[in-house]
Scaffold this active site. Structure first.
Site, short mmCIF file in Angstrom:
data_model
loop_
_atom_site.label_atom_id
_atom_site.label_comp_id
_atom_site.label_asym_id
_atom_site.label_seq_id
_atom_site.Cartn_x
_atom_site.Cartn_y
_atom_site.Cartn_z
N GLU A 156 80.37 57.71 94.86
CA GLU A 156 81.20 58.68 95.65
C GLU A 156 80.52 58.74 97.20
OE1 GLU A 156 81.15 62.76 94.71
OE2 GLU A 156 83.02 63.14 95.91
N ARG A 163 69.28 58.93 83.39
CA ARG A 163 69.22 58.76 84.68
C ARG A 163 67.60 58.95 85.20
NH1 ARG A 163 71.55 61.75 88.74
NH2 ARG A 163 73.28 62.70 87.73
N LYS A 200 72.03 65.12 95.16
CA LYS A 200 72.65 64.80 96.42
C LYS A 200 73.20 66.02 97.09
CE LYS A 200 75.53 60.73 96.07
NZ LYS A 200 76.74 60.10 95.98
#
Length: 561
Positions: free
Chosen positions: A41, A268, A278
């Site tokens: 994104e 992850r 983020k």
RNA sequence: UGACCCGUGGUGUAAUUGGCAACACAUCUGAUUUUGGUUCAGAAGAGUCCAGGUUCGAGCCCUGGCGGGUCAACCA
């Protein structure tokens, strides 16, 4: 069929994702095609966690002769900015991958997605809900209590169609209506309880402008985008595991032939002493805790690059931690090992002194300068050699002298001998102190017979010091970066904010001295400053003010015990 | 107290069809070295979350526990 040993060990090292891929290949799924995608994104810079995704997405395609698309997941105009797109492209290229022109955007599919939504409405599988978000949330139930059906759930197809079209014409305010998939309000999986698939947003989109008033949610966009692009394996992180039934539900409704994409989830990357979210990285940028997304202390790819990490070292690191379904916390030292291992082979050894202590060679002629020969890398002759100037006045590292050295200290002390790297053996005869008792100057003698490389150079001494000639050395700004956080898990505390764990000494800017000749070094070239660590010239460095960043420190194993 | 996922040295991973639990990092020794780096040699460290079961044989299969994670955004 018998396997050769190498084939065996190859299969042995297969991660579970590749095992699934090979299984699909054996079963002839999707006509033997392998097609993956990397779907960021555009709402921030890529960080080292993304490198893990990039390596499995592009790496899997590479390994099985398939393709990997780059797809920007831009379904929410509120959060996304064009600025990030360029940095994302650059970072993927830096890691050594290319999407060969297959650069797509979820927004490319807004039309198809809209049509699919209309199709679902017509099939009685979606409805417009007029309730505000809080009411919808309260009707969702809880993990152990089934949800309640919306009073608008059984509207007619015509009414739903009319309302959805008017939603997109801008007739209704944000938040007043949504489109929901009609699945099962009592489903044990919360994501199946009539999920919202379209919402009204009155903000221009960075690519489609004001063409749309309704935007698809992630769940309604991602799997379908995969389908439109012919993706066979949609690799993502573990937290999307509970979304998979919904992913499959939409694909079931969309499928027209035998082809179907498959979502596979892996763990992850979590690194000790590192914050990867983020949202939090953005906060650190906005709060000026760091000097931007590419601050060398940031775990972003641009930060790591500026710090001097190489793409190869990051790849080796990622390979060494592997892909599993276990929530892991990886040790930062593994990353540092990967960098040292990589740089050790390529970085020339050069001299620098970070914390200078003056040394005067009392029996060396004043005004004389010798050009000494020194190898660039003792383990790689092909890297050649260079000359360095030697003179009566030198700097050595302050920590390389101890007035009262303990037993296992092999460096300089009163009446002790030590070799100056690539030069002579010197002996400390005397030293001076200031009023506070700090050592200010060493008076040493050198032994002309012990010149490095000379016939009589063979005499052994315990220690070897790096040094620079005061007259010739170049002053440079040296930035010593340390961990940004003091706690191995700054992110893992429920009560305390991660900002509380910021290390005030994460950046130390000092003036040091480097040997002449480094001024012409290319940006990002690496050096090993003898025993001090690996450094690189900062991209912003100017010839009149050299700036070196420390990529990674070498471990000085001497301890005062 | 729901659904799904996961439990292998300190950390991260590996273990083929069920067959001597292996590797890397970290730690600790020692050797070589004109970097206390590198390299080399070695040591220590788990009996695979627990309890049963199947089996000649279980980290792997079955049952039941225990522990951890994810999920109730009109974020992705």
């Amino acid at each position: 069929m018998t396997d050769t040993p190498s084939e065996k060990s190859e299969r042995r090292s297969l991660n579970f994702i590749h095992a699934f891929v090979e299984e699909d290949l054996r079963e002839g799924k999707n006509e033997g095609r392998i097609h993956t995608r990397f779907p960021p994104e555009p709402n921030g810079y890529l960080h080292i966690g993304h490198a893990k995704a990039i390596h499995i997405d592009f790496g899997t395609a590479e390994k099985y002769g398939g393709m990997c698309n780059l797809r920007f997941d831009d379904t929410n105009p509120v959060k996304e900015e064009v600025e990030y797109i360029d940095s994302i492209r650059e970072d993927i290229h830096w890691l050594g991958y290319d999407w060969e022109g297959r650069e797509f955007y979820a927004s490319d599919y807004f039309g198809k997605l809209y049509d699919f939504a209309v199709d679902l409405i017509k099939r009685g599988l979606a409805y417009v809900d007029d309730q505000p978000s809080e009411v919808i949330a309260s009707q969702k139930g809880t993990t152990s209590v089934p949800g309640l059906e919306s009073p608008f759930r059984n509207r007619t197809v015509d009414e739903n169609l009319d309302l959805f079209q008017r939603m997109n014409k801008g007739e209704f305010a944000e938040g007043t209506r949504v489109l929901r998939a009609k699945i099962d309000m009592a489903a044990p999986n919360m994501h199946m309880r009539d999920p919202v698939i379209y919402r009204i947003i009155n903000r221009p989109h960075h690519r489609t402008g004001t063409a749309w008033k309704v935007y698809p949610m992630y769940d309604f966009a991602h799997g379908q985008s995969d389908y439109f692009e012919g993706i066979t394996h949609s690799l993502c992180t573990l937290e999307f595991e509970v979304h998979r039934p919904l992913y499959d539900w939409f694909i079931d409704k969309l499928m027209t032939d035998k082809y179907r994409p498959r979502q596979i989830e892996f763990n992850r990357l979590n690194l000790t002493y590192t914050v990867m979210s983020k949202r939090k990285l953005l906060q650190m940028v906005n709060d000026r805790v760091v000097n931007g997304w590419d601050d060398p202390r940031m775990p972003t790819l641009s930060g790591l690059r500026r710090r001097g990490y190489t793409p190869g070292s990051i790849k080796n690191f990622i390979n060494s931690i592997g892909y599993t379904k276990v929530e892991a916390l990886n040790d930062y030292s593994l990353l540092e090992f990967a960098v040292r291992e990589d740089l050790n082979k390529t970085a020339p050894r050069v001299m620098a002194v970070l914390d200078p202590l003056k040394v005067i060679i009392t029996n060396y002629p004043e005004g004389k300068t010798e050009e000494l020969q020194t190898v660039n890398n003792p383990e790689d002759e092909s890297m050649g050699s260079r000359t360095i100037p030697f003179s009566r006045e030198l700097y050595i590292e302050r920590s390389d002298f101890m007035e009262d050295p303990p037993k296992k200290f092999f460096r300089l002390g009163p009446d002790r001998e030590v070799r100056l790297k690539s030069a002579y053996i010197i002996k400390c005869e005397d030293f001076e102190k200031d009023a506070e008792g700090n050592v200010t100057e060493l008076h040493c003698t050198y032994d002309p017979e012990t010149k490095s490389g000379g016939a009589n150079a063979g005499r052994k001494v315990k220690g070897t010091l790096h040094w620079v000639s005061t007259e010739h050395a170049v002053e440079a700004e040296i930035r010593l970066y340390d961990r940004l956080f003091t706690d191995p898990e700054p992110d893992g505390h429920k009560e305390r904010e991660f900002m509380e764990f910021i290390n005030p000494d994460s950046l130390n800017v000092i003036r040091g001295f480097v040997e002449p000749g480094l001024t012409s070094a290319k940006t990002l070239d690496h050096f090993q400053f003898q025993r001090l660590g690996y450094f690189n010239l900062d991209p912003d460095s100017k010839p009149e003010n050299l700036v070196f960043n420390r990529t990674v420190a070498l471990r000085d194993t001497w301890s005062n015990k």
